[in-house]
Design a protein around this motif. Structure first.
Motif, short mmCIF file in Angstrom:
data_model
loop_
_atom_site.label_atom_id
_atom_site.label_comp_id
_atom_site.label_asym_id
_atom_site.label_seq_id
_atom_site.Cartn_x
_atom_site.Cartn_y
_atom_site.Cartn_z
N THR A 99 10.90 -4.04 -10.28
CA THR A 99 10.56 -5.33 -10.89
C THR A 99 11.40 -6.45 -10.31
N LEU A 102 9.73 -7.41 -7.13
CA LEU A 102 8.50 -8.13 -7.42
C LEU A 102 8.79 -9.54 -7.91
N VAL A 167 -0.24 -0.17 -5.66
CA VAL A 167 1.09 -0.08 -5.05
C VAL A 167 1.60 1.35 -5.20
N ALA A 171 6.93 1.41 -3.89
CA ALA A 171 6.83 -0.06 -3.98
C ALA A 171 7.54 -0.74 -2.81
N TRP A 173 8.21 -3.38 0.27
CA TRP A 173 8.19 -4.85 0.21
C TRP A 173 6.81 -5.40 0.55
N LEU A 176 4.15 -5.41 -2.22
CA LEU A 176 4.38 -6.27 -3.38
C LEU A 176 3.97 -7.72 -3.14
N ALA A 180 2.96 -10.15 -6.22
CA ALA A 180 3.89 -11.26 -6.42
C ALA A 180 3.18 -12.60 -6.43
N GLU A 253 1.70 -5.66 -13.27
CA GLU A 253 2.07 -4.30 -12.90
C GLU A 253 0.99 -3.30 -13.30
N VAL A 258 2.00 -0.93 -10.47
CA VAL A 258 3.41 -1.05 -10.10
C VAL A 258 4.24 -0.36 -11.16
#
Length: 309
Positions: A99, A102, A167, A171, A173, A176, A180, A253, A258
């Motif tokens: 999180t 994110l 995802v 997770a 980068w 995300l 995001a 999420e 996520v």
């Protein structure tokens, strides 16, 4: 400055205790028995249930349970999950970094794009690009996040195939980016509007006319004088938005699968795992308090007239 920071840190203590006590009391007041629910529809000896409650400390009064929670918290113990008997700290250590990544992605997207859009529109207020920004921001504010998430998932994942619709548990980068953008879209609209309004207002200030009359370069006038004085309301919003992004990621999420804090809180509420919910909320409260302190300190950097005795 040192005295001000010390005073703010002392003020955080009652705020922290009050907020965590409120969440702890709400979880305590929820109907149902989490220990009895472990057995489902099977008959269980009440003696066994009472023994398990005593072992977990659930037979104690509310104030005693909260006092035990605070005592363990200062020792790094966030409690134990009832169903799995695993420490809550392990669940937090698994979900919180995801999180944070994110929310960090969403925060950078909100800050960079929102401020750029606001400055672009504010420099030419009431022109076509200003009205276009108003239309875009109103659209982002009006569309619910779950609708925007599903639309982004269908268009970018299923039709264009640029990203995966879900995802992975790791997770990464790059996975995300789309969640995001969806998570930060609402904050982006507010940042853009705040920046636009502040820039348009400060353009009419006396110090801006003085800077132009002195013949300063346009880049310095906008980049130093205008932006520095226009960022105070924006920084105030962004400081509180950090905790909002972390705590408000439940829907995002869920759409993109996520495995972060939002998913952990949702599962904990379903199974009435109060210790997990309180532990995660405690960390979010700390994030809010630290961000609020940093925002107040940034005021003195942005505006030299602000001084803390």
């Amino acid at each position: 400055m040192g005295r001000y920071v010390a005073r703010r840190l002392l003020q955080m203590i009652p705020v922290f205790i009050g907020s965590t006590l409120l969440v702890f009391s709400m979880m305590y007041a929820l109907p149902g028995d989490p220990v009895r629910a472990l057995a489902g529809e099977q008959a269980v000896d009440p003696v066994q249930i009472a023994a398990m409650k005593k072992e977990l400390g659930l037979d104690l009064p509310l104030w005693h349970q909260y006092l035990n929670y605070l005592t363990g918290l200062f020792q790094g113990d966030f409690g134990t999950q009832i169903a799995t008997q695993r420490p809550v700290a392990e669940e937090i250590a698994r979900a919180f970094p995801i999180t944070i990544r994110l929310a960090l992605f969403a925060f950078v997207f909100t800050t960079v794009v929102g401020i750029a859009m606001g400055v672009f529109a504010g420099l030419k207020a009431d022109m076509l690009r200003d009205r276009t920004l108003l239309l875009i921001t109103l659209l982002l504010i009006s569309v619910p996040s779950f609708v925007l998430g599903f639309l982004a998932q269908v268009f970018f994942a299923h039709q264009l195939g640029w990203v995966d619709p879900n995802v992975s548990p790791e997770a990464a980068w790059d996975e995300l980016v789309l969640p995001a953008v969806v998570l930060g879209s609402l904050s982006l609209a507010y940042v853009a509007r705040l920046t636009r309004t502040s820039v348009a207002e400060n353009l009419r200030a006396d110090y801006m006319r003085t800077a132009v009359a002195k013949g300063l370069p346009r880049r310095r006038i906008i980049g130093v004088h205008l932006l520095r004085n226009s960022m105070i309301p924006v920084v105030t919003f962004l400081g509180t938005d950090i905790g909002t992004l972390m705590g408000g990621a439940v829907v995002t999420e869920g759409i993109f699968n996520v495995q972060g804090v939002g998913n952990a809180v949702f599962q904990a509420l379903r199974h009435r795992e109060g210790s997990t919910v309180v532990g995660i909320v405690t960390l979010i409260v700390i994030v809010y308090l630290v961000a609020s302190l940093l925002v107040d300190l940034l005021y003195a950097v942005l505006d030299p007239r602000i001084r803390y005795a």
